[in-house]
Design a protein around this motif. Structure first.
Motif, short mmCIF file in Angstrom:
data_model
loop_
_atom_site.label_atom_id
_atom_site.label_comp_id
_atom_site.label_asym_id
_atom_site.label_seq_id
_atom_site.Cartn_x
_atom_site.Cartn_y
_atom_site.Cartn_z
N ARG A 2 0.80 -1.22 0.00
CA ARG A 2 0.00 0.00 0.00
C ARG A 2 0.84 1.27 0.00
O ARG A 2 0.34 2.35 -0.34
CB ARG A 2 -0.94 0.00 1.20
N ALA A 3 2.12 1.17 0.39
CA ALA A 3 2.97 2.36 0.46
C ALA A 3 3.75 2.59 -0.82
O ALA A 3 4.63 3.46 -0.86
CB ALA A 3 3.93 2.23 1.64
N PHE A 6 4.72 6.04 -2.37
CA PHE A 6 5.64 6.97 -1.70
C PHE A 6 7.09 6.77 -2.13
O PHE A 6 7.97 7.51 -1.67
CB PHE A 6 5.51 6.83 -0.18
N GLY A 26 8.38 0.86 -2.34
CA GLY A 26 7.21 0.84 -1.47
C GLY A 26 7.31 -0.09 -0.29
O GLY A 26 6.47 -0.04 0.62
N ARG A 32 6.52 3.18 4.57
CA ARG A 32 5.39 2.77 5.42
C ARG A 32 5.05 3.87 6.43
O ARG A 32 3.87 4.12 6.72
CB ARG A 32 5.74 1.47 6.15
N TRP A 35 3.25 6.58 4.61
CA TRP A 35 1.85 6.18 4.38
C TRP A 35 1.02 6.47 5.63
O TRP A 35 -0.08 7.02 5.54
CB TRP A 35 1.78 4.69 4.04
N GLU A 38 0.38 10.16 6.12
CA GLU A 38 -0.56 10.71 5.13
C GLU A 38 -1.99 10.23 5.36
O GLU A 38 -2.94 11.03 5.28
CB GLU A 38 -0.10 10.32 3.72
N HIS A 39 -2.15 8.95 5.63
CA HIS A 39 -3.49 8.37 5.66
C HIS A 39 -4.11 8.25 7.05
O HIS A 39 -5.33 8.12 7.17
CB HIS A 39 -3.46 6.98 5.01
#
Length: 271
Positions: A2-3, A6, A26, A32, A35, A38-39
């Protein structure tokens, strides 16, 4: 995976001659953290330290917070250079990094509170330890230059020990001890690909050895979840080549297992 978005931010902030440029993908621990920042900003604002699960347990046992330099190799390198470090340029403060030590260092003694709850531990020392791969290789007596290892699980981890720092395409070079460097790294696919095959194939077809001299052997690319070592690409996908109308489930299962083994072989050859 998921990262993965970046990696561009990290590379944009890295020096052109950064020796770790290939590793800025990633899967990097810094990606990580970016991520999370940010999220999940509400969680990120609460972060004081970033530690491994074992370090959190050691902290609960002793009251001392510490981690090992092997597990933190890549993150520690990202913080090298102070304000000019890659992590700082990406907006991550070094204060989140715990004190680092060697894996066999003593974190401390069992605290009085823990000893009261578990009297058998009274007076015991707590050893820092390291990540699962390093620990498994130690258990195999593999920390010797020239020896190779393979840790098989849901994913594969394969590499070779070197008595000097060396680099090659796609493999992570990590210092694992005094005069010991590991060339290799974690894969993304292993027995999880066998689980996948079992979930989509008929269960009553027993595994029968495939003829190695077959003019039409099946070839399986096991990248169901992308791949880390040696390709570091979360977008890689799997494939099954050579299917014919008489192909049996057992042949597919064997091809799946062989595909994972060939990735290990690629890592070993590069090392």
């Amino acid at each position: 995976r998921r990262a993965s978005d970046f990696h561009a931010l990290m590379r944009a902030n890295a020096a052109a001659d950064d020796p770790d440029l290939e590793q800025l993908n990633g899967f990097h621990p810094l990606a990580r953290l970016l991520w999370l920042k940010e999220h999940e900003p509400e969680n990120w604002r609460r972060v004081r330290y970033v530690v491994e699960p074992k370090d959190f347990l050691n902290f609960k046992l002793t009251g001392t917070l510490m981690s090992d330099a092997v597990s933190y190799y890549w993150l520690a390198r990202a913080f090298e250079g102070g304000r000019a470090s890659l992590a700082a340029r990406c907006g991550i403060d070094r204060a989140i990094l715990p004190r680092l030590n060697r894996p066999h260092a003593v974190v401390g003694n069992i605290s009085a509170g823990v000893a009261r709850a578990m009297p058998l531990l009274k007076g015991a020392k707590v050893i820092l330890g390291s990540n699962d791969t390093w620990s498994a290789v130690v258990g195999m007596n593999g920390l010797v230059p020239g020896r190779a290892y393979c840790v098989s699980g849901s994913s594969e981890v394969t590499g070779m020990m070197s008595g000097r720092e060396a680099h090659t395409t796609g493999l992570a070079t990590v210092r694992w001890g005094e005069g010991i460097w590991q060339l290799g790294g974690p894969g993304q696919n292993g027995s999880n690909t066998v689980d996948w095959a079992n979930s989509v194939l008929q269960a009553d077809d027993v595994l029968a050895p495939q003829n190695e001299d077959s003019p039409r052997p099946l070839i399986f690319l096991p990248y169901l979840l992308g791949e880390r070592t040696p390709y570091w690409d979360g977008d890689l996908r799997g494939a099954l080549l050579g299917l014919v109308s008489t192909t049996r489930a057992s042949e597919i299962r064997q091809a799946v297992m062989a595909g994972v083994a060939y990735v290990n072989r690629t890592v070993l050859e590069r090392a």
